[in-house]
Scaffold this motif. Sequence first.
Motif, PDB file in Angstrom:
ATOM      1  N   ASN A 160       0.860  -1.183   0.000  1.00 59.08           N
ATOM      2  CA  ASN A 160       0.000   0.000   0.000  1.00 59.08           C
ATOM      3  C   ASN A 160       0.893   1.229   0.000  1.00 59.08           C
ATOM      4  N   ARG A 168      -4.384   6.310   1.602  1.00 59.75           N
ATOM      5  CA  ARG A 168      -3.827   4.959   1.486  1.00 59.75           C
ATOM      6  C   ARG A 168      -4.272   4.393   0.144  1.00 59.75           C
ATOM      7  N   GLY A 224      -4.281   1.356  -2.439  1.00 59.31           N
ATOM      8  CA  GLY A 224      -4.106  -0.081  -2.483  1.00 59.31           C
ATOM      9  C   GLY A 224      -3.701  -0.579  -3.858  1.00 59.31           C
ATOM     10  N   ALA A 229      -9.764  -3.105   0.998  1.00 56.01           N
ATOM     11  CA  ALA A 229      -9.668  -1.741   1.513  1.00 56.01           C
ATOM     12  C   ALA A 229     -10.933  -1.342   2.259  1.00 56.01           C
TER      13      ALA A 229
END
Length: 295
Positions: free
Chosen positions: A34, A46, A48, A56
């Motif tokens: 990530n 964040r 992914g 997520a």
Amino acid sequence: MTAHLDRLRPVLRRAAEIVHLDADEAELIRDGNNVMYSLRGGIVARIGAPGSGEIALREVAVSRWLETAGLPATRAIADLPQDVRVDDRPITWWKLLPSHRPGAPSDLGTMLRRLHHLDPPQDLHLPEHDPFSGIRDRIQQASWLNGDDHTWLIEHEHHLNDAYSSLASPSDRGVIHGDAWQGNVALLGDGRTVLLDLEAVSYGYRDWDLVQIAVDFTDFHRLSRESYQGFIDSYGGHDMTISDNFRVFADIQELRWLAFALSKAADNPAAMRECRHRLACLQGDIPRPWTWAAL
């Protein structure tokens, strides 16, 4: 900062536009599975991997559940959309932690004791923990392995999978973190601790959360007896190293660490050397305690 290290800034900018945030002065925090950036206003983005949207969103749901349960963990921001996708990558939004450092073994033990005493959430489907996730793919993709080593690794994974499938301790199962080590507990300046990295939270054997620090003590001597005893005491007195399941869990964890190195080795000579060293350890050519380099 090189372009490689800042490879997902265009994704960040597009995601920030969607939720009406300013990403112009965002700073890269971490580039791993990530990718994380800090934005103005104490916000962390964040990002992914492609196709990981379900994971997520579950991590966001776990964060909200733990907040309701009173367990201090990294917090998803409530008033920002958490279902943003750019190039099939999920982008979620989190509160930036104040200055902190990794917790001690005793901090980890206390946090895991609290987590393991929680009842599974009724409105959140936690997946069954799979400690073998990704291992076989990484072995198969390591085309540089010679035939004997490749065969040995496949057979070793099969053997451990069979041993794991034979475990029968339903009373020792419940909510687990899935990647429990000191780096996933943040110690804040005021002494509070916060649980981090919730994407592997699942339903499984509680002993799995104890094995990383146990092998740090037994197989690598990274921890002193005093530090490991502090972990045992803070968790409630259970010593994973004398569990009937210890060697099975330890061997799986160490195979996972080798598989991670395999995934880095194709274009990284240092990782290639580390792979060969770790493989020699697992094959019994190098006696414990082992020394493995971080990757």
